[in-house]
Design a protein around this motif. Structure first.
Motif, PDB file in Angstrom:
ATOM      1  N   VAL A  72      39.188 -59.827  34.074  1.00 20.29           N
ATOM      2  CA  VAL A  72      40.600 -59.635  33.781  1.00 20.29           C
ATOM      3  C   VAL A  72      41.146 -58.551  34.691  1.00 20.29           C
ATOM      4  O   VAL A  72      40.594 -57.456  34.779  1.00 20.29           O
ATOM      5  CB  VAL A  72      40.818 -59.278  32.295  1.00 20.29           C
ATOM      6  N   GLU A  73      42.216 -58.904  35.395  1.00 18.99           N
ATOM      7  CA  GLU A  73      42.807 -58.012  36.400  1.00 18.99           C
ATOM      8  C   GLU A  73      41.710 -57.556  37.362  1.00 18.99           C
ATOM      9  O   GLU A  73      41.061 -58.375  37.989  1.00 18.99           O
ATOM     10  CB  GLU A  73      43.537 -56.859  35.706  1.00 18.99           C
ATOM     11  N   ASP A  74      41.473 -56.240  37.467  1.00 23.55           N
ATOM     12  CA  ASP A  74      40.454 -55.770  38.417  1.00 23.55           C
ATOM     13  C   ASP A  74      39.174 -55.348  37.715  1.00 23.55           C
ATOM     14  O   ASP A  74      38.381 -54.577  38.248  1.00 23.55           O
ATOM     15  CB  ASP A  74      41.007 -54.604  39.237  1.00 23.55           C
ATOM     16  N   LYS A  75      38.955 -55.867  36.497  1.00 21.58           N
ATOM     17  CA  LYS A  75      37.773 -55.490  35.722  1.00 21.58           C
ATOM     18  C   LYS A  75      36.869 -56.702  35.513  1.00 21.58           C
ATOM     19  O   LYS A  75      37.331 -57.814  35.267  1.00 21.58           O
ATOM     20  CB  LYS A  75      38.185 -54.921  34.363  1.00 21.58           C
ATOM     21  N   ILE A  76      35.562 -56.451  35.599  1.00 26.60           N
ATOM     22  CA  ILE A  76      34.553 -57.487  35.385  1.00 26.60           C
ATOM     23  C   ILE A  76      33.552 -56.973  34.357  1.00 26.60           C
ATOM     24  O   ILE A  76      33.060 -55.843  34.465  1.00 26.60           O
ATOM     25  CB  ILE A  76      33.811 -57.820  36.694  1.00 26.60           C
ATOM     26  N   VAL A  77      33.272 -57.789  33.340  1.00 26.98           N
ATOM     27  CA  VAL A  77      32.294 -57.424  32.326  1.00 26.98           C
ATOM     28  C   VAL A  77      31.058 -58.303  32.494  1.00 26.98           C
ATOM     29  O   VAL A  77      31.153 -59.536  32.480  1.00 26.98           O
ATOM     30  CB  VAL A  77      32.865 -57.592  30.904  1.00 26.98           C
ATOM     31  N   LEU A  78      29.916 -57.665  32.665  1.00 30.22           N
ATOM     32  CA  LEU A  78      28.652 -58.380  32.800  1.00 30.22           C
ATOM     33  C   LEU A  78      27.863 -58.288  31.496  1.00 30.22           C
ATOM     34  O   LEU A  78      27.862 -57.244  30.834  1.00 30.22           O
ATOM     35  CB  LEU A  78      27.809 -57.781  33.932  1.00 30.22           C
ATOM     36  N   ASP A  79      27.204 -59.388  31.161  1.00 25.75           N
ATOM     37  CA  ASP A  79      26.344 -59.414  29.992  1.00 25.75           C
ATOM     38  C   ASP A  79      24.976 -58.831  30.372  1.00 25.75           C
ATOM     39  O   ASP A  79      24.283 -59.352  31.253  1.00 25.75           O
ATOM     40  CB  ASP A  79      26.194 -60.851  29.500  1.00 25.75           C
ATOM     41  N   ALA A  80      24.580 -57.753  29.717  1.00 23.53           N
ATOM     42  CA  ALA A  80      23.334 -57.070  30.072  1.00 23.53           C
ATOM     43  C   ALA A  80      22.110 -57.939  29.817  1.00 23.53           C
ATOM     44  O   ALA A  80      21.131 -57.902  30.572  1.00 23.53           O
ATOM     45  CB  ALA A  80      23.222 -55.761  29.299  1.00 23.53           C
ATOM     46  N   GLU A  81      22.133 -58.729  28.772  1.00 23.33           N
ATOM     47  CA  GLU A  81      20.995 -59.605  28.479  1.00 23.33           C
ATOM     48  C   GLU A  81      20.796 -60.614  29.595  1.00 23.33           C
ATOM     49  O   GLU A  81      19.657 -60.932  29.977  1.00 23.33           O
ATOM     50  CB  GLU A  81      21.215 -60.322  27.151  1.00 23.33           C
TER      51      GLU A  81
END
Length: 563
Positions: free
Chosen positions: A546-555
């Protein structure tokens, strides 16, 4: 303003003073309207942990929240805990409190000024000056412990001048419950005032006020003196001098190679309020206050001086006490916390009260000298405009009121993290990650906003976390990243979309605040052409962009294998 009698109606001036304080508070509060995600900058540290009052399961095993909870004074906690007991969110309480505290401070300031110089509209001017002083800075708006100093210390002064032993003792006790440094100032003023009254043979109730005040002050300070923190000893001066956090660009900037900045204008180390030097012009009450000693010498030219009573000595007592404690705090760094906390708060109060008195004396002189009551309308109009600008100058600037509100710009991110389990832990070097505990109510491994270096164990733990995080985020080795995730039990990794660009790393101040040494190390490795492994698995493991943010799943990262 040109009152010549002390028995003029007080109520209109008091109401005007309280109204001005209310207007400033509501003005600041209005800046939050229409924004679901907004919080005052310092509240991110000192208030967010109080969400536990609403939901005790929030932030489990969170060292950051535990730390700020441990350093919060008891009275300060209670002010937020009581509304929370009936379901009022602490973050809402934080937005409402500044207006209330500002009005209480205004009421006591009016009373103190009137007890020194019983001219109602002079007391109004003093109160208006103080109100604008308080809203130039982010102390009052933060509704953190230092915001409570103003109403409580002014209350102490009011009861001191009223010669009320019980009122004085209660005010000192409340200062200890909210802002312990204020107790030292109050006791110093009480001792000086008692010595002055003793010398002029005004002993009525003197010893009861002095003894009761000192006993109460000592009683509230002793627990702080003997208390040991679970987060280690307070950092020493010699240790602080070797830490980058205490130098420009650090989270707790204190030392500098510029003597004027260090001793005079430094936010933590300086004698004088910083905002007096950072705004377009120094507030008029500062110059008016400085002129007061000169005006007092010429009673024949300024006849209203005869209404100023002996209580004016309390202004000198405040200056002597606060300046002495300022230098003592420098001598004992950091056992009395920041030296500026002793001088700057007091100077705002003294400048406002002295400035209001001086303005009344000068206006009365001008009206008499130039017979303004009989002047032509346009002359009165010009004089009125000049007076308006003098009284309201700070409020007419673009930076007024100063709030330091932080607005959340990525609501989808906050909403996504908010629906995760309450024990979710997020790793990120992004500056925006500092907002996650407030807006998503989920824990961070570490954040640049929270890396305070004053207690050794806390600083050391966050330093290890910061270094591990930075090195893992930019490591070319997958195993290093996976070991990091498993060590800290990370659930999500938040990245800026440009997190792996050299410019982002080299010019990122919050990254340097986390760990300047590790940041420099990573910068050199990126310059050498090294590629972080995380940059290769964004496509496979991202769960939100979203916008300039990326969320990675640690698992996903732990299970990921290079193709």
């Amino acid at each position: 303003m040109a009152e010549t009698r002390s028995d003029r109606p007080v109520m209109p001036a008091l109401i005007a003073s309280l109204a001005a304080a209310a207007i400033c508070g509501l003005w600041a509060f209005s800046k939050t309207w229409g924004s679901e995600y907004v919080i005052q900058d310092d509240a991110r540290s000192h208030v967010v942990w109080m969400l536990r009052f609403i939901d005790p399961e929030l932030f489990p095993n969170d060292i950051i929240m535990d730390y700020f909870q441990s350093v919060a004074p008891a009275g300060y906690k209670l002010v937020y805990q009581i509304p929370a007991m009936v379901g009022i969110d602490p973050l809402l309480t934080n937005k409402i409190l500044p207006t209330i505290l500002g009005m209480i401070a205004a009421g006591f300031c009016f009373g103190v000024s009137y007890l020194i110089f019983p001219i109602p509209w002079a007391a109004f001017a003093s109160t208006l000056f103080l109100t604008q002083n308080l809203w130039l800075k982010d102390d009052l708006i933060s509704a953190t412990p230092r915001a409570f100093f103003y109403p409580l210390f002014l209350g102490f002064l009011y009861f001191l001048l009223r010669r009320s032993a019980v009122g004085t003792a209660i005010a000192i006790a409340l200062l200890g419950a909210f802002y312990p440094q204020g107790v030292l100032i109050a006791i110093g003023v009480l001792l000086l005032d008692s010595w002055r009254l003793f010398r002029i043979d005004e002993k009525r109730g003197l010893f009861s006020r002095l003894i009761l005040g000192v006993i109460v002050g000592a009683s509230v300070l002793i627990p702080y003196a003997v208390k040991t923190s679970e987060f280690g000893a307070i950092i020493t001066l010699s240790e602080a001098r070797n830490l980058p956090e205490f130098y420009p660009g650090g989270r707790a900037t204190f030392f500098t190679d510029k003597p004027f900045d260090f001793w005079i204008t430094g936010d933590r180390s300086g004698l004088l309020p910083q905002e007096w030097f950072l705004k377009t012009f120094i507030p008029p009450q500062v110059f008016l206050g400085l002129s007061l000693p000169l005006l007092l010498k010429y009673q024949n030219r300024f006849p209203l001086v005869k209404y100023i009573n002996a209580n004016i000595a309390v202004l000198a007592e405040i200056l002597l006490t606060s300046t002495g404690l300022f230098f003592l705090a420098h001598l004992l760094l950091f056992r009395l916390h920041h030296p500026s906390r002793y001088s700057q708060h007091c100077l705002r109060i003294v400048a406002a009260i002295a400035g209001g008195i001086a303005l009344a004396l000068i206006l009365d002189f001008i009206i008499r000298k130039f017979n303004l009551k009989q002047a032509k309308p346009y002359i009165k109009g010009i004089a009125g405009v000049g007076l308006f600008l003098l009284l309201f100058y700070p409020a007419l600037t673009a930076s007024f009121p100063g709030t330091k509100y932080v607005f959340g710009r990525v609501p989808f991110l906050y909403d996504f993290l908010a629906i995760q389990p309450e024990d979710t832990l997020i790793a990120s070097t992004s500056e925006k990650a500092n907002n996650i505990p407030a807006f998503s109510r989920r824990s961070l491994l570490v954040g640049s906003e929270y890396v305070l270096p004053y207690h050794e164990d806390y600083r050391n733990e966050l330093q290890v976390r910061s270094r591990d995080l930075i090195r893992a985020q930019y490591s070319p080795d997958l195993t290093t990243v996976q070991n990091f995730i498993q060590k800290y039990e990370i659930d999500f990794w938040l990245l800026n979309s440009d997190a792996f660009d050299l410019d982002y790393v080299a010019d990122n101040s919050p990254l340097g605040q986390l760990d300047a040494e590790a940041t420099a190390e990573i910068t050199a490795r990126l310059e050498a052409g090294e590629t972080p492994i995380l940059s290769e698995l964004i496509y496979d493991c991202s769960v939100l962009e979203v916008e300039d943010k990326i969320v990675l799943d640690a698992e996903c990262i732990v299970k990921w294998k290079k193709r």
